[in-house]
Design a protein around this motif. Structure first.
Motif, PDB file in Angstrom:
ATOM      1  N   ALA A 307       0.823  -1.205   0.000  1.00  0.00           N
ATOM      2  CA  ALA A 307       0.000   0.000   0.000  1.00  0.00           C
ATOM      3  C   ALA A 307       0.859   1.259   0.000  1.00  0.00           C
ATOM      4  O   ALA A 307       0.347   2.359   0.168  1.00  0.00           O
ATOM      5  CB  ALA A 307      -0.925  -0.003   1.218  1.00  0.00           C
ATOM      6  N   PHE A 308       2.154   1.110  -0.168  1.00  0.00           N
ATOM      7  CA  PHE A 308       3.053   2.245  -0.245  1.00  0.00           C
ATOM      8  C   PHE A 308       3.902   2.139  -1.502  1.00  0.00           C
ATOM      9  O   PHE A 308       4.003   1.081  -2.116  1.00  0.00           O
ATOM     10  CB  PHE A 308       3.950   2.317   1.004  1.00  0.00           C
ATOM     11  CG  PHE A 308       4.753   1.065   1.243  1.00  0.00           C
ATOM     12  CD1 PHE A 308       5.955   0.827   0.586  1.00  0.00           C
ATOM     13  CD2 PHE A 308       4.300   0.105   2.144  1.00  0.00           C
ATOM     14  CE1 PHE A 308       6.684  -0.331   0.812  1.00  0.00           C
ATOM     15  CE2 PHE A 308       5.026  -1.057   2.373  1.00  0.00           C
ATOM     16  CZ  PHE A 308       6.217  -1.271   1.701  1.00  0.00           C
ATOM     17  N   ARG A 309       4.519   3.243  -1.872  1.00  0.00           N
ATOM     18  CA  ARG A 309       5.437   3.282  -3.000  1.00  0.00           C
ATOM     19  C   ARG A 309       6.793   3.727  -2.499  1.00  0.00           C
ATOM     20  O   ARG A 309       6.910   4.751  -1.804  1.00  0.00           O
ATOM     21  CB  ARG A 309       4.937   4.252  -4.069  1.00  0.00           C
ATOM     22  CG  ARG A 309       5.852   4.350  -5.285  1.00  0.00           C
ATOM     23  CD  ARG A 309       5.433   5.458  -6.234  1.00  0.00           C
ATOM     24  NE  ARG A 309       4.066   5.265  -6.709  1.00  0.00           N
ATOM     25  CZ  ARG A 309       3.061   6.048  -6.380  1.00  0.00           C
ATOM     26  NH1 ARG A 309       3.256   7.069  -5.555  1.00  0.00           N
ATOM     27  NH2 ARG A 309       1.852   5.830  -6.845  1.00  0.00           N
ATOM     28  N   LEU A 310       7.835   2.974  -2.805  1.00  0.00           N
ATOM     29  CA  LEU A 310       9.199   3.383  -2.504  1.00  0.00           C
ATOM     30  C   LEU A 310       9.632   4.399  -3.545  1.00  0.00           C
ATOM     31  O   LEU A 310       9.612   4.113  -4.748  1.00  0.00           O
ATOM     32  CB  LEU A 310      10.140   2.181  -2.528  1.00  0.00           C
ATOM     33  CG  LEU A 310       9.819   1.029  -1.571  1.00  0.00           C
ATOM     34  CD1 LEU A 310      10.762  -0.139  -1.822  1.00  0.00           C
ATOM     35  CD2 LEU A 310       9.897   1.496  -0.122  1.00  0.00           C
ATOM     36  N   THR A 311      10.017   5.587  -3.118  1.00  0.00           N
ATOM     37  CA  THR A 311      10.357   6.645  -4.060  1.00  0.00           C
ATOM     38  C   THR A 311      11.850   6.944  -4.139  1.00  0.00           C
ATOM     39  O   THR A 311      12.336   7.387  -5.181  1.00  0.00           O
ATOM     40  CB  THR A 311       9.613   7.941  -3.700  1.00  0.00           C
ATOM     41  OG1 THR A 311       9.915   8.294  -2.336  1.00  0.00           O
ATOM     42  CG2 THR A 311       8.111   7.760  -3.863  1.00  0.00           C
ATOM     43  N   LYS A 312      12.596   6.714  -3.048  1.00  0.00           N
ATOM     44  CA  LYS A 312      14.043   6.950  -3.053  1.00  0.00           C
ATOM     45  C   LYS A 312      14.736   5.857  -2.253  1.00  0.00           C
ATOM     46  O   LYS A 312      14.320   5.547  -1.142  1.00  0.00           O
ATOM     47  CB  LYS A 312      14.392   8.300  -2.421  1.00  0.00           C
ATOM     48  CG  LYS A 312      13.993   9.517  -3.203  1.00  0.00           C
ATOM     49  CD  LYS A 312      14.462  10.772  -2.486  1.00  0.00           C
ATOM     50  CE  LYS A 312      14.074  12.022  -3.250  1.00  0.00           C
ATOM     51  NZ  LYS A 312      14.520  13.260  -2.554  1.00  0.00           N
ATOM     52  N   ALA A 313      15.784   5.303  -2.825  1.00  0.00           N
ATOM     53  CA  ALA A 313      16.705   4.448  -2.070  1.00  0.00           C
ATOM     54  C   ALA A 313      17.917   5.318  -1.782  1.00  0.00           C
ATOM     55  O   ALA A 313      18.610   5.748  -2.712  1.00  0.00           O
ATOM     56  CB  ALA A 313      17.089   3.213  -2.864  1.00  0.00           C
ATOM     57  N   VAL A 314      18.182   5.608  -0.517  1.00  0.00           N
ATOM     58  CA  VAL A 314      19.171   6.629  -0.186  1.00  0.00           C
ATOM     59  C   VAL A 314      20.506   6.056   0.255  1.00  0.00           C
ATOM     60  O   VAL A 314      21.484   6.808   0.376  1.00  0.00           O
ATOM     61  CB  VAL A 314      18.625   7.595   0.892  1.00  0.00           C
ATOM     62  CG1 VAL A 314      17.417   8.344   0.351  1.00  0.00           C
ATOM     63  CG2 VAL A 314      18.268   6.854   2.167  1.00  0.00           C
TER      64      VAL A 314
END
Length: 359
Positions: A307-314
């Protein structure tokens, strides 16, 4: 130092097959924290203990949106606040080594000041260079050397603090108005950026040698070096005159290599690199992995439907654990469509731990 306990939620691994019948790496997801909207969140790491750091306002702590940022230690099962320097109103932890040494910055009544600390709570100032008034620290190596900048009337200068906290200016770069150091590797090589009349440029300070301006991608105008691994591979971005960024790697000080983007877009940026040459970042508002073996992978495709979206792998450590940020997917918005107001949503922080597949 305050503390805030979180119950980590483990999401079972899922294996995915990619072209040619090969098995892609899959990840177990640990839900670490949610940071309130309304204040820019900073997330960095992880070290080999799978601990991240950063700054922000923890959701559900009673702080209003836009409240003061606190330094954060981001670990599975527990998120702790880092006090920073005394009498300050905004603290961010930017770096941590495998031994738990922390570095960052705090806003005092008169200036931004760098600090070094420990997870146990001890904090000391990392002073600016003589005659300067401000400083910030972004990275720390295993010996406790920190890097960042010092600034004053003469502009901003990249610095390194030794383990005792004494600052030294990194060698100057010709024809620039300021420099900033962002990361340091195990042998003491430092990367960062320089400000020039033509824009920001990526810089490498090899240990004991003069600085080197890293080349940009063909036709580009600006760039930054954000991370360096033990063997000297550098990750960051190169951008064209309109500001469109492309994730870039400079392997052992070689030519700039465009890491590419996910299909359908033209934007990407690299934030972290590990000893194997695996690189993480973002492309088209999705967290991505560029394996050292080549290619690009949407990390949202390497975890179960969520139910979430990963937007940045930091960041990514030498065990392959990734720290990433993302947002819940608003009702009525499919997972394949970016949301125009994502920057106004609470920031979710996750650890992605390898669970199967891969080389």
């Amino acid at each position: 130092m305050g503390s805030h306990k979180w119950t980590s939620r483990l999401i079972p691994a899922m294996l995915l097959l990619v072209g040619g019948g090969a098995t892609a790496q899959s990840y177990r997801v640990v839900d670490v924290a949610t940071l309130a909207q309304g204040n820019a969140a900073v997330v960095r790491g992880p070290n080999l203990k799978n601990e991240g750091v950063g700054g922000g306002t923890l959701a559900g702590t009673g702080s209003s949106a836009g409240g003061q940022r606190k330094g954060l230690l981001l670990a599975a099962g527990a998120v702790r606040q880092i006090s920073g320097l005394g009498n300050t109103d905004d603290t961010i932890v930017y770096g941590q080594n495998d031994g738990g040494a922390l570095v960052g910055s705090s806003n005092t009544e008169s200036a931004l000041r760098a600090f070094a600390g420990t997870q146990a709570g001890a904090v000391r100032e990392l002073p600016p260079l003589s005659g300067d008034t401000s400083s910030a620290a972004y990275g720390v190596d295993k010996q406790g050397q920190a890097v960042g900048f010092s600034s004053g009337a003469g502009g901003q200068r990249a610095v390194v603090w030794d383990a005792s906290g004494t600052p030294s200016a990194l060698p100057g770069v010709p024809n620039v108005s300021g420099t900033r150091a962002i990361d340091i590797n195990e042998r003491g090589d430092v990367v960062g950026s320089a400000s020039t009349a033509a824009g920001q440029r990526p810089i490498l300070w090899p240990k004991g040698q003069p600085p080197t301006e890293l080349p940009l991608l063909a036709g580009d105008a600006t760039g930054e070096a954000s991370a360096i691994n033990a063997r000297g591979d550098v990750a960051g971005y190169s951008a064209n005159a309109s500001g469109t960024r492309r994730a870039t790697v400079w392997r052992s000080n070689a030519a700039a290599v465009d890491l590419g983007t996910l299909a359908g877009g033209d934007f990407s940026q690299a934030f972290g690199i590990n000893g194997s040459g695996d690189i993480v970042g973002t492309s088209n508002s999705r967290a991505v992995l560029w394996p050292g073996s080549g290619g690009i992978q949407d990390l949202n495709s390497l975890i179960p439907p969520s139910a979430f979206r990963l937007t940045k792998a930091v960041g990514i450590n030498n065990n392959g654990t990734i720290i990433a940020t993302g947002h819940d997917i608003p009702a009525g918005h499919g997972a394949e469509h970016a949301h125009e107001d994502e920057h106004d949503l609470p920031v979710r922080v996750f650890l992605l731990i390898r669970s199967g597949g891969g080389p």
